[in-house]
Design a protein around this motif. Structure first.
Motif, PDB file in Angstrom:
ATOM      1  N   LEU A   1       0.807  -1.209   0.000  1.00 36.94           N
ATOM      2  CA  LEU A   1       0.000   0.000   0.000  1.00 36.94           C
ATOM      3  C   LEU A   1       0.847   1.269   0.000  1.00 36.94           C
ATOM      4  N   LYS A   2       0.262   2.329  -0.526  1.00 37.37           N
ATOM      5  CA  LYS A   2       0.867   3.657  -0.465  1.00 37.37           C
ATOM      6  C   LYS A   2       0.698   4.181   0.957  1.00 37.37           C
ATOM      7  N   PRO A   3       1.479   5.181   1.361  1.00 40.48           N
ATOM      8  CA  PRO A   3       1.409   5.683   2.742  1.00 40.48           C
ATOM      9  C   PRO A   3      -0.003   6.068   3.208  1.00 40.48           C
ATOM     10  N   GLU A   4      -0.764   6.744   2.363  1.00 40.14           N
ATOM     11  CA  GLU A   4      -2.129   7.124   2.779  1.00 40.14           C
ATOM     12  C   GLU A   4      -3.032   5.895   2.899  1.00 40.14           C
ATOM     13  N   GLN A   5      -2.791   4.896   2.051  1.00 40.19           N
ATOM     14  CA  GLN A   5      -3.551   3.656   2.146  1.00 40.19           C
ATOM     15  C   GLN A   5      -3.156   2.876   3.403  1.00 40.19           C
TER      16      GLN A   5
ATOM     17  N   ALA B   1      -5.056   4.314   6.297  1.00 38.86           N
ATOM     18  CA  ALA B   1      -6.449   3.851   6.294  1.00 38.86           C
ATOM     19  C   ALA B   1      -6.526   2.385   6.702  1.00 38.86           C
ATOM     20  N   PHE B   2      -5.580   1.578   6.223  1.00 39.08           N
ATOM     21  CA  PHE B   2      -5.534   0.162   6.577  1.00 39.08           C
ATOM     22  C   PHE B   2      -5.325  -0.010   8.079  1.00 39.08           C
ATOM     23  N   ASP B   3      -4.391   0.757   8.630  1.00 39.10           N
ATOM     24  CA  ASP B   3      -4.119   0.688  10.068  1.00 39.10           C
ATOM     25  C   ASP B   3      -5.340   1.103  10.881  1.00 39.10           C
ATOM     26  N   GLU B   4      -6.021   2.151  10.430  1.00 40.62           N
ATOM     27  CA  GLU B   4      -7.226   2.602  11.127  1.00 40.62           C
ATOM     28  C   GLU B   4      -8.311   1.531  11.076  1.00 40.62           C
ATOM     29  N   HIS B   5      -8.455   0.887   9.921  1.00 35.30           N
ATOM     30  CA  HIS B   5      -9.445  -0.184   9.786  1.00 35.30           C
ATOM     31  C   HIS B   5      -9.104  -1.336  10.723  1.00 35.30           C
TER      32      HIS B   5
END
Length: 140
Positions: free
Chosen positions: A103-107, A110-114
């Protein structure tokens, strides 16, 4: 025995992953899990009601399989149960790390938050189940 049980548990989780994915299980990135089911749904030209009912039936089947698996796992010695849980957690952590690396940094954020939200939901559910079990125990 442990490898067989691990393989069985992983096989049982695949329908869950396919059901949780958008578009009835279609994945991007070359994955094949769930694609057959999504293709089948498209080929059958199901109505929304039919699709909803089939998803419901598949969910019930998944829960039934989970209950059967838990019943047999509970018969294993505690050391084997712990070893299996540790192995499953390690496999899950490895998979998450591999996904995150793509994943890209912004993804990744979002992945970590999910993942954090999912962990919170699991903790809440475990707390609720413990509370309910205690309440049921007091009622009897």
């Amino acid at each position: 025995m442990r490898k067989t049980l691990t393989a069985a548990l992983l096989a049982l989780t695949l329908p869950t992953l396919a059901m949780a994915m958008p578009d009835g299980g279609t994945r991007h990135g070359g994955g094949h899990h769930g694609e057959h089911g999504a293709r089948m749904f498209k080929e059958l030209d199901l109505s929304k009601e039919q699709h909803r009912e089939i998803r419901k039936l598949m969910g019930e089947q998944m829960n039934g399989r989970h209950e059967i698996t838990q019943r047999y796992l509970s018969k294993l010695p505690a050391a084997e149960q712990k070893a299996m849980q540790d192995e499953l957690k390690a496999a899950k952590d490895k998979q998450h790390a591999a996904i995150r690396a793509l994943l890209k940094p912004e993804q990744q954020k979002a992945f970590d938050e999910h993942q954090q939200k999912m962990n919170e939901r699991r903790a809440e559910m475990a707390e609720f189940k413990a509370w309910k079990a205690e309440k049921d125990k007091q009622a009897n």
